[in-house]
Design an enzyme around this catalytic site. Structure first.
Site, mmCIF file in Angstrom:
data_model
loop_
_atom_site.group_PDB
_atom_site.id
_atom_site.type_symbol
_atom_site.label_atom_id
_atom_site.label_comp_id
_atom_site.label_asym_id
_atom_site.label_seq_id
_atom_site.Cartn_x
_atom_site.Cartn_y
_atom_site.Cartn_z
ATOM 1 C CE LYS A 21 -8.068 -0.515 -8.550
ATOM 2 N NZ LYS A 21 -8.950 -1.359 -7.626
HETATM 3 C C1 LIG Z 1 -9.349 -2.430 -7.513
HETATM 4 C C2 LIG Z 1 -10.376 -2.953 -6.444
HETATM 5 C C3 LIG Z 1 -10.294 -4.042 -6.012
HETATM 6 C C4 LIG Z 1 -10.149 -5.202 -7.057
HETATM 7 O O1 LIG Z 1 -8.550 -5.299 -7.236
HETATM 8 P P1 LIG Z 1 -8.066 -5.984 -8.398
HETATM 9 O O2 LIG Z 1 -6.493 -5.891 -8.200
HETATM 10 O O3 LIG Z 1 -8.604 -5.426 -9.575
HETATM 11 O O4 LIG Z 1 -8.303 -7.682 -8.445
HETATM 12 C C5 LIG Z 1 -11.055 -4.706 -4.903
HETATM 13 N N1 LIG Z 1 -11.297 -3.613 -4.006
HETATM 14 C C6 LIG Z 1 -11.242 -2.315 -4.254
HETATM 15 C C7 LIG Z 1 -11.906 -1.349 -3.175
HETATM 16 C C8 LIG Z 1 -10.656 -1.742 -5.369
HETATM 17 O O5 LIG Z 1 -10.557 -0.627 -5.723
#
Ligand SMILES: *Cc1c(COP(=O)(O)O)cnc(C)c1O
Length: 501
Positions: free
Chosen positions: A113
């Site tokens: 993120k």
């Molecule tokens: C948010 C997240 C995901 C999923 O990603 P999306 O973009 O919501 O599909 C997968 N793994 C981790 C560690 C995340 O923080």
């Protein structure tokens, strides 16, 4: 370039307006009106560039109402200096002959993120000042664990912004929770809800679509926005690392220029894999986009059958950031694969809202399946993937990435496709130390040990340092301890912002 709503292509705004707004007023999501292209020469020239320079090239195509200097400053603040603990920002490591792992967790909160949320606040503040926005921007965030902390870190003390994060009280890992509840910063609020991530996301969307509240906010100088991946300002920065990975693979001679490779993405809200789809449309030679789910496998079923059915039990797993039954960003893909027919997207989304399901027509399903393949991992399989990968490659994966690894192996077995593959690693294993170490060493090994002993053991086992921000996190004071029922989110927001509703 303009951006248009997936539910009304006539509703168009430029990127600064879109980033400020987050969600479209009609409940749809903004998408770029066209997907820009890179040619072979563009990729060639990127070989010698830093991640930041590649970001500038890519973002410049999408965010063309920002001037180059502003973009450069924003990129510098996001990825420059010591924000990331690896100078390559998104390094690609080889794991066997055909598989490459891109580590997207070298940012301050140790999950992917950060790749977008380190940048978004600077894009937003630039947009605020350039458009003469007089309102304070209140950013509402629903998190399944990682977005919350990344948004808090990104927006901490950013003037003109206020952040309210909602997380499911028993739906995040202990470390994810500690990271959020110990967050300092005067403009930040963190609230636990009694519910799951879908409840949090639905609640936030409802607040956005509450016209009366929006109006009252505006009259008191407050405008709502979103830092979730429904905001286009999240999507665009995520395209950059796919471009960067391809350029790195070619310059490292792991791929020939133009050689197709597959991408595996551990998926929840569909934001990350959607960025890979955009990268593909831009000219990155991606073959299949392999969508990896945990036992909340609504997307696996959808990709295989064309029926999206959310009427099923929500499961809590060891990959909590993927515990999602309503993957918001799928709407953007549907818009593309249906040839941008907004009325169809509207119908599908109404079906999802009203009866909990919708079905694609044959043509759209075929188009979907040309690009995507879906699979999932049960809990024991996720653990086995962590163990196998450690045993085979001396490499440690977090549970989300391990879901991707399991699905990758299934994909190879089922299809015989042996193209080179990029697996995006979405979190540091240090964020999920108990589940990771117990997968490798067994439950007995960790039974009597506390989280921080476990983190240190993991560090010894792997030979990588414990990330700075996770050291002694259990000794920090808890700043946020509000818990509310899931139906009280609107009241929670009104209390914080002193609105009457
Ligand atoms: C948010 C997240 C995901 C999923 O990603 P999306 O973009 O919501 O599909 C997968 N793994 C981790 C560690 C995340 O923080």
């Amino acid at each position: 370039m303009f951006y248009e709503s997936t539910r009304n292509s006539g509703l168009r705004m430029n990127s600064m307006e879109v980033i400020k707004a987050g969600l479209s007023m009609d409940g749809g999501l903004f998408v770029p009106e066209e997907i820009p292209l890179f040619n072979a020469e563009n990729f060639d020239t990127m070989a010698d560039m830093t991640y930041m320079e590649r970001a500038l090239k890519t973002l410049g195509l999408y965010l063309d109402d920002y001037n180059e200097e502003d973009l450069q400053n924003a990129i510098e603040k996001a990825y420059g200096s010591d924000r990331f603990d690896c100078p390559k920002i998104a390094p690609v490591v080889e794991l066997g002959d055909n598989l490459f792992v891109q580590e997207l967790w070298h940012g301050p909160t140790y999950a992917f993120k950060d790749m977008a949320l380190q940048l978004l606040p600077h894009l937003l503040t630039t947009a605020i000042s350039k458009t003469g926005e007089a309102h304070e921007v209140a950013i509402l965030v629903a998190t399944s664990g990682d977005t919350g902390k990344a948004a808090l870190e990104g927006f901490k003390d950013v003037v003109g912004t206020r952040v309210i994060v909602f997380y499911p009280d028993s739906g995040v890992s202990p470390i994810q929770k500690l990271q959020m509840v110990t967050q300092e910063g005067d403009n930040l609020h963190v609230i636990a809800i009694e519910g799951n991530f879908d409840d949090a996301q639905t609640g936030v969307k409802a607040i956005f679509n509450d016209g009366t509240l929006a109006k009252e906010g505006l009259s008191k100088g407050i405008k709502f926005s979103s830092a979730n991946s429904i905001n286009c300002g999240r999507l665009v920065p995520q395209i950059v690392y796919y471009v960067s990975a391809y350029v790195d693979l070619v310059s490292g001679h792991s791929l020939a220029p133009g050689e197709e490779f597959n991408v595996v993405v551990p998926t929840g809200n569909f934001g990350n894999i959607l960025a890979a789809y955009y990268a593909k449309k831009m000219g990155v030679p991606i073959g299949k986009l392999i969508c990896a789910s945990n036992s909340n496998n609504v997307l696996t079923d959808f990709i295989r059958t064309g029926v999206y059915n959310r009427k099923r039990d929500f499961r809590r797993t060891i990959s909590p950031s993927m515990d999602i039954l309503i993957s918001s960003n799928l709407e953007r893909l549907l818009y593309e694969i249906s040839q941008r027919q907004d009325y169809r997207v509207r119908e599908w989304m109404e079906g999802l809202h009203d009866i909990g399901e919708y079905r694609l027509d044959g043509e759209s399903l075929m188009e979907l399946q040309t690009h995507l393949w879906g699979g999932y991992a049960e809990e024991a399989e996720t653990r086995e993937a962590i163990r196998n990968t450690y045993d085979g490659f001396n490499y440690i994966m977090d549970p989300h990435t391990a879901v991707g690894k399991w699905v990758y192996d299934e994909y190879c077995k089922e299809t015989g496709d042996n193209r080179k593959t990029l697996l995006v690693s979405t979190a540091s294993p240090f964020k999920f130390p108990r589940d990771v170490l117990s997968s490798i060493k067994g439950h007995n090994f960790i039974r009597e040990k506390d989280d921080f002993e476990v983190i240190n053991l993991l560090s010894e086992l792997w030979g990588r340092k414990v990330p700075r921000g996770l050291k002694a996190i259990d000794e920090k004071p808890i700043i946020h301890n509000t818990i509310i029922p899931k139906n009280n989110m609107k009241q929670g927001v009104m209390d914080i912002l002193e609105l009457e509703g």
